[in-house]
Each structure stands twice: as C-alpha cells, then as structure tokens.
Motif scaffolding. Structure first.
Motif, PDB file in Angstrom:
ATOM      1  N   HIS A  78      31.657  44.452  34.279  1.00  0.00           N
ATOM      2  CA  HIS A  78      31.107  45.629  35.139  1.00  0.00           C
ATOM      3  C   HIS A  78      29.781  44.894  35.774  1.00  0.00           C
ATOM      4  O   HIS A  78      28.944  44.598  35.018  1.00  0.00           O
ATOM      5  CB  HIS A  78      30.975  46.901  34.690  1.00  0.00           C
ATOM      6  N   LYS A  79      29.687  44.698  36.978  1.00  0.00           N
ATOM      7  CA  LYS A  79      28.542  43.877  37.692  1.00  0.00           C
ATOM      8  C   LYS A  79      27.180  44.513  37.127  1.00  0.00           C
ATOM      9  O   LYS A  79      26.202  43.888  37.167  1.00  0.00           O
ATOM     10  CB  LYS A  79      28.745  43.800  39.243  1.00  0.00           C
ATOM     11  N   GLU A  80      27.454  46.031  37.371  1.00  0.00           N
ATOM     12  CA  GLU A  80      26.067  46.682  37.181  1.00  0.00           C
ATOM     13  C   GLU A  80      25.573  46.867  35.757  1.00  0.00           C
ATOM     14  O   GLU A  80      24.659  47.240  35.459  1.00  0.00           O
ATOM     15  CB  GLU A  80      26.063  47.923  38.174  1.00  0.00           C
ATOM     16  N   ASN A  81      26.589  46.755  34.922  1.00  0.00           N
ATOM     17  CA  ASN A  81      26.597  46.978  33.470  1.00  0.00           C
ATOM     18  C   ASN A  81      27.002  45.786  32.620  1.00  0.00           C
ATOM     19  O   ASN A  81      28.325  46.103  32.233  1.00  0.00           O
ATOM     20  CB  ASN A  81      26.698  48.377  33.031  1.00  0.00           C
ATOM     21  N   PRO A  82      26.791  44.669  32.546  1.00  0.00           N
ATOM     22  CA  PRO A  82      27.628  43.728  31.880  1.00  0.00           C
ATOM     23  C   PRO A  82      28.126  43.827  30.424  1.00  0.00           C
ATOM     24  O   PRO A  82      28.943  43.166  29.941  1.00  0.00           O
ATOM     25  CB  PRO A  82      26.725  42.222  32.134  1.00  0.00           C
ATOM     26  N   ASN A  83      27.592  45.032  29.978  1.00  0.00           N
ATOM     27  CA  ASN A  83      27.924  45.253  28.377  1.00  0.00           C
ATOM     28  C   ASN A  83      29.398  45.884  28.477  1.00  0.00           C
ATOM     29  O   ASN A  83      29.873  46.029  27.523  1.00  0.00           O
ATOM     30  CB  ASN A  83      26.944  46.202  27.789  1.00  0.00           C
ATOM     31  N   GLN A  84      29.863  46.426  29.719  1.00  0.00           N
ATOM     32  CA  GLN A  84      30.975  46.881  29.929  1.00  0.00           C
ATOM     33  C   GLN A  84      32.249  45.965  30.522  1.00  0.00           C
ATOM     34  O   GLN A  84      32.240  45.437  31.354  1.00  0.00           O
ATOM     35  CB  GLN A  84      30.944  48.085  30.850  1.00  0.00           C
ATOM     36  N   VAL A  85      32.757  45.656  29.231  1.00  0.00           N
ATOM     37  CA  VAL A  85      33.867  44.427  29.433  1.00  0.00           C
ATOM     38  C   VAL A  85      35.226  45.179  29.755  1.00  0.00           C
ATOM     39  O   VAL A  85      35.496  46.307  28.995  1.00  0.00           O
ATOM     40  CB  VAL A  85      33.872  43.504  28.226  1.00  0.00           C
ATOM     41  N   ARG A  86      36.045  44.615  30.699  1.00  0.00           N
ATOM     42  CA  ARG A  86      37.387  45.126  30.713  1.00  0.00           C
ATOM     43  C   ARG A  86      38.229  43.678  30.808  1.00  0.00           C
ATOM     44  O   ARG A  86      37.910  42.913  31.199  1.00  0.00           O
ATOM     45  CB  ARG A  86      37.562  45.794  32.167  1.00  0.00           C
ATOM     46  N   ILE A  87      39.409  43.960  29.978  1.00  0.00           N
ATOM     47  CA  ILE A  87      40.396  43.003  29.703  1.00  0.00           C
ATOM     48  C   ILE A  87      41.778  43.371  30.391  1.00  0.00           C
ATOM     49  O   ILE A  87      42.253  44.298  29.824  1.00  0.00           O
ATOM     50  CB  ILE A  87      40.579  42.384  28.435  1.00  0.00           C
ATOM     51  N   LEU A  88      42.282  42.596  31.384  1.00  0.00           N
ATOM     52  CA  LEU A  88      43.548  42.954  31.941  1.00  0.00           C
ATOM     53  C   LEU A  88      44.463  42.102  31.042  1.00  0.00           C
ATOM     54  O   LEU A  88      44.453  40.802  31.273  1.00  0.00           O
ATOM     55  CB  LEU A  88      43.719  42.567  33.361  1.00  0.00           C
ATOM     56  N   GLU A  89      45.251  42.693  30.272  1.00  0.00           N
ATOM     57  CA  GLU A  89      46.088  42.186  29.083  1.00  0.00           C
ATOM     58  C   GLU A  89      47.680  42.293  29.861  1.00  0.00           C
ATOM     59  O   GLU A  89      48.110  43.267  29.956  1.00  0.00           O
ATOM     60  CB  GLU A  89      46.203  42.332  27.912  1.00  0.00           C
ATOM     61  N   ILE A  90      48.580  41.216  30.066  1.00  0.00           N
ATOM     62  CA  ILE A  90      49.894  41.305  30.393  1.00  0.00           C
ATOM     63  C   ILE A  90      50.658  40.247  29.376  1.00  0.00           C
ATOM     64  O   ILE A  90      50.550  39.271  29.378  1.00  0.00           O
ATOM     65  CB  ILE A  90      50.112  40.928  32.109  1.00  0.00           C
ATOM     66  N   TYR A  91      51.806  41.085  28.824  1.00  0.00           N
ATOM     67  CA  TYR A  91      52.577  40.415  27.647  1.00  0.00           C
ATOM     68  C   TYR A  91      54.057  40.490  28.356  1.00  0.00           C
ATOM     69  O   TYR A  91      54.309  41.482  29.154  1.00  0.00           O
ATOM     70  CB  TYR A  91      52.412  41.060  26.649  1.00  0.00           C
ATOM     71  N   ALA A  92      54.787  39.313  28.385  1.00  0.00           N
ATOM     72  CA  ALA A  92      56.184  39.348  28.469  1.00  0.00           C
ATOM     73  C   ALA A  92      56.746  40.713  28.103  1.00  0.00           C
ATOM     74  O   ALA A  92      57.659  41.250  28.925  1.00  0.00           O
ATOM     75  CB  ALA A  92      56.844  38.174  28.307  1.00  0.00           C
ATOM     76  N   ASP A  93      56.549  41.089  26.904  1.00  0.00           N
ATOM     77  CA  ASP A  93      57.439  42.489  26.466  1.00  0.00           C
ATOM     78  C   ASP A  93      56.123  42.761  25.104  1.00  0.00           C
ATOM     79  O   ASP A  93      55.531  42.255  24.816  1.00  0.00           O
ATOM     80  CB  ASP A  93      58.541  42.033  26.209  1.00  0.00           C
ATOM     81  N   GLY A  94      56.940  43.827  24.554  1.00  0.00           N
ATOM     82  CA  GLY A  94      56.308  44.108  23.499  1.00  0.00           C
ATOM     83  C   GLY A  94      56.434  43.323  22.035  1.00  0.00           C
ATOM     84  O   GLY A  94      55.164  43.242  21.436  1.00  0.00           O
TER      85      GLY A  94
END
Length: 142
Positions: A78-94
């Motif tokens: 998050h630009k205004e709060n760099p301690n807030q991390v987001r990760i977009l995870e995409i896997y082929a399947d479970g």
C-alpha cells in the motif's frame, strides 16, 4: 465502492501477472476454471519491513521460476502504508498450491518471516471473466 475498486485492481493485476514470464505454451495449458486465485493481506511489523521484503522477493521469484504450477506470486504494498503488503497468488490448480507449500523456498519464507508478520488474511478469489484470459495472454505477449 471500495469492493468494486478492489475487484478492478485485482483483475488488472491478474492480467499483468499472468503474462509475466509465461510462454504461450504454458499459458494455454492452464484454464481459469481450475486456477486457484488468492489475495494475501499481510501486515508487517515496521522494524522488520526491509528484511521481510528481501525475503519475500526471493520467495516470489523462486516460486515463479521453479514451479510450473505457480502462475503468479505478485507482491505489492500500500503506497500510503508500506507495512500493508498484498500478494496476488495464482496457481494452475489446488494441487499446484499444495506442492508450493512443500517447497524449500516457501518453507524458508514462512519460518524466516514468522516473527515479522503482525497479521495475515488469505482471501480466495474467483475470476469473473475466464473466457477473456487467453486473449489477455496473446495481447500482452505481442
């Protein structure tokens, strides 16, 4: 309004991430129906932020490079709060996700950052328009 903006952001990031480093042959072997899509919302202890980011970058790079079933591990903050991390995870399947959890690089990430993470929330997502995904790959691969 915030949900619409979040969904739009996730779709935009997903489009970019799905094209990064993937060959057309790999892309065609995955279908959005089978994909496992997740957003990790992580809050990092401020004093550990630089160390956490270095470990996360290593883990994300190794996951995409070494694991055929990992389509995206795309970290951002998050630009205004760099301690807030987001990760977009995409896997082929479970199964690809389960295999990912057993890799040495993921295990290192989890153990090395355990005391750095203030909170973690995993949000499972579904693609809204899986039919368009192959067109995105073609367009970004040009």
């Amino acid at each position: 309004m915030e949900i619409k903006r979040s969904v739009y952001l996730v779709l935009l990031i997903m489009m970019v991430c799905l094209s990064c480093g993937q060959t057309q042959q790999k892309q065609n072997s995955f279908t959005s129906d089978n994909m496992m899509i997740r957003i990790a919302e992580i809050e990092i202890e401020p004093s550990y932020l630089d160390e956490y980011i270095a470990i996360l970058k290593e883990e994300a790079e190794a996951s995409v490079r070494l694991e055929p079933g990992v389509i995206s591990i795309y970290p951002m903050f998050h630009k205004e709060n760099p301690n807030q991390v987001r990760i977009l995870e995409i896997y082929a399947d479970g199964e690809a996700y389960k295999a990912h959890l057993q890799t040495p690089h993921f295990k290192h990430y989890k153990t090395a950052t355990a005391n750095m993470v203030k909170s973690l929330k995993l949000i499972d997502m579904s693609a809204i328009d899986g039919q368009t995904m192959p067109q995105i790959f073609k367009k970004l691969g040009q």
